[in-house]
Enzyme design. Structure first.
Site, mmCIF file in Angstrom:
data_model
loop_
_atom_site.group_PDB
_atom_site.id
_atom_site.type_symbol
_atom_site.label_atom_id
_atom_site.label_comp_id
_atom_site.label_asym_id
_atom_site.label_seq_id
_atom_site.Cartn_x
_atom_site.Cartn_y
_atom_site.Cartn_z
ATOM 1 C CB CYS A 97 -30.579 -26.082 -13.508
ATOM 2 S SG CYS A 97 -28.958 -25.468 -14.382
ATOM 3 N NE ARG A 142 -29.110 -25.228 -9.718
ATOM 4 C CZ ARG A 142 -30.437 -24.630 -9.311
ATOM 5 N NH1 ARG A 142 -31.077 -25.294 -8.372
ATOM 6 N NH2 ARG A 142 -31.005 -23.724 -10.173
ATOM 7 C CG ASP A 165 -29.077 -21.281 -8.030
ATOM 8 O OD1 ASP A 165 -28.051 -21.476 -8.200
ATOM 9 O OD2 ASP A 165 -30.099 -20.394 -8.648
HETATM 10 P P1 4NP Z 1 -28.084 -22.775 -12.311
HETATM 11 O O1 4NP Z 1 -27.686 -21.286 -11.425
HETATM 12 O O2 4NP Z 1 -29.677 -22.641 -12.565
HETATM 13 O O3 4NP Z 1 -27.621 -23.725 -11.399
HETATM 14 O O4 4NP Z 1 -27.260 -22.556 -13.493
HETATM 15 C C1 4NP Z 1 -28.253 -20.184 -11.784
HETATM 16 C C2 4NP Z 1 -27.623 -19.279 -12.732
HETATM 17 C C3 4NP Z 1 -27.909 -18.108 -13.121
HETATM 18 C C4 4NP Z 1 -29.324 -17.738 -12.587
HETATM 19 C C5 4NP Z 1 -29.955 -18.387 -11.761
HETATM 20 C C6 4NP Z 1 -29.544 -19.557 -11.359
HETATM 21 N N1 4NP Z 1 -29.781 -16.481 -12.814
HETATM 22 O O5 4NP Z 1 -30.871 -16.016 -12.484
HETATM 23 O O6 4NP Z 1 -28.992 -15.666 -13.850
#
Ligand code: 4NP
Length: 150
Positions: A7, A13, A123
């Site tokens: 992810c 995720r 997300d």
């Molecule tokens: P993930 O969610 O991709 O599901 O881990 C996110 C966590 C942090 C960020 C973006 C998505 N971020 O930009 O910091």
């Protein structure tokens, strides 16, 4: 078989996807190694988001020991299948891996249950706990399919 879940941050995720598939594969007696990574690297070394940890725990899966790491081009040599949680993640993987990108290995995880529809696992970052439950249910459905197709 070595499988990588990917992810953006590797805190919401993909650590859930890693925990869920590893748990289901183990229960099915499959000798699979499941890991996860993120394309943005902003959270390298961090534990999963507390709501991902909580929702996993409510479902009997402990992901608290995971630490975020950045996806690299070498991952295309290390893993047999690489599941992207969403289309933007898949694009990042293509950009990072350059000529190592292998379209046979890189799969949108929800295409396992909605073939050809290119749907994203939403997300849940910034959102309420309900979003993490929705993400868990979607990923669980995909992982059930992945294990049962073996
Ligand atoms: P993930 O969610 O991709 O599901 O881990 C996110 C966590 C942090 C960020 C973006 C998505 N971020 O930009 O910091």
């Amino acid at each position: 078989m070595k499988i990588l879940m990917v992810c953006l941050g590797n805190i919401c995720r993909s650590p859930l996807a890693e925990g869920i598939l590893q748990h289901k594969a183990f229960k099915a007696g499959l000798n699979w190694s499941v890991e996860s990574a993120g394309t943005n690297g902003y959270h390298t070394g961090e534990a999963p988001h507390h709501l991902s940890i909580k929702v996993a725990k409510m479902n009997g899966i402990d992901i608290s020991m995971h630490r975020s790491r950045k996806f690299t081009e070498a991952d295309f040599e290390q893993y047999d299948i690489i599941y992207a949680m969403a289309a933007d993640v898949l694009e990042d993987m293509r950009r990072i891996a350059k000529n190592k990108f292998d379209g046979q290995k890189a799969i949108l995880i929800l295409n396992e249950i909605y073939p050809g529809q290119n749907k994203d696992v939403p997300d849940p970052w910034y959102g309420p706990e309900a979003g993490y439950h929705d993400v868990f249910a979607l990923i669980e459905k995909a992982c059930d399919k992945i294990v049962s197709s073996q």
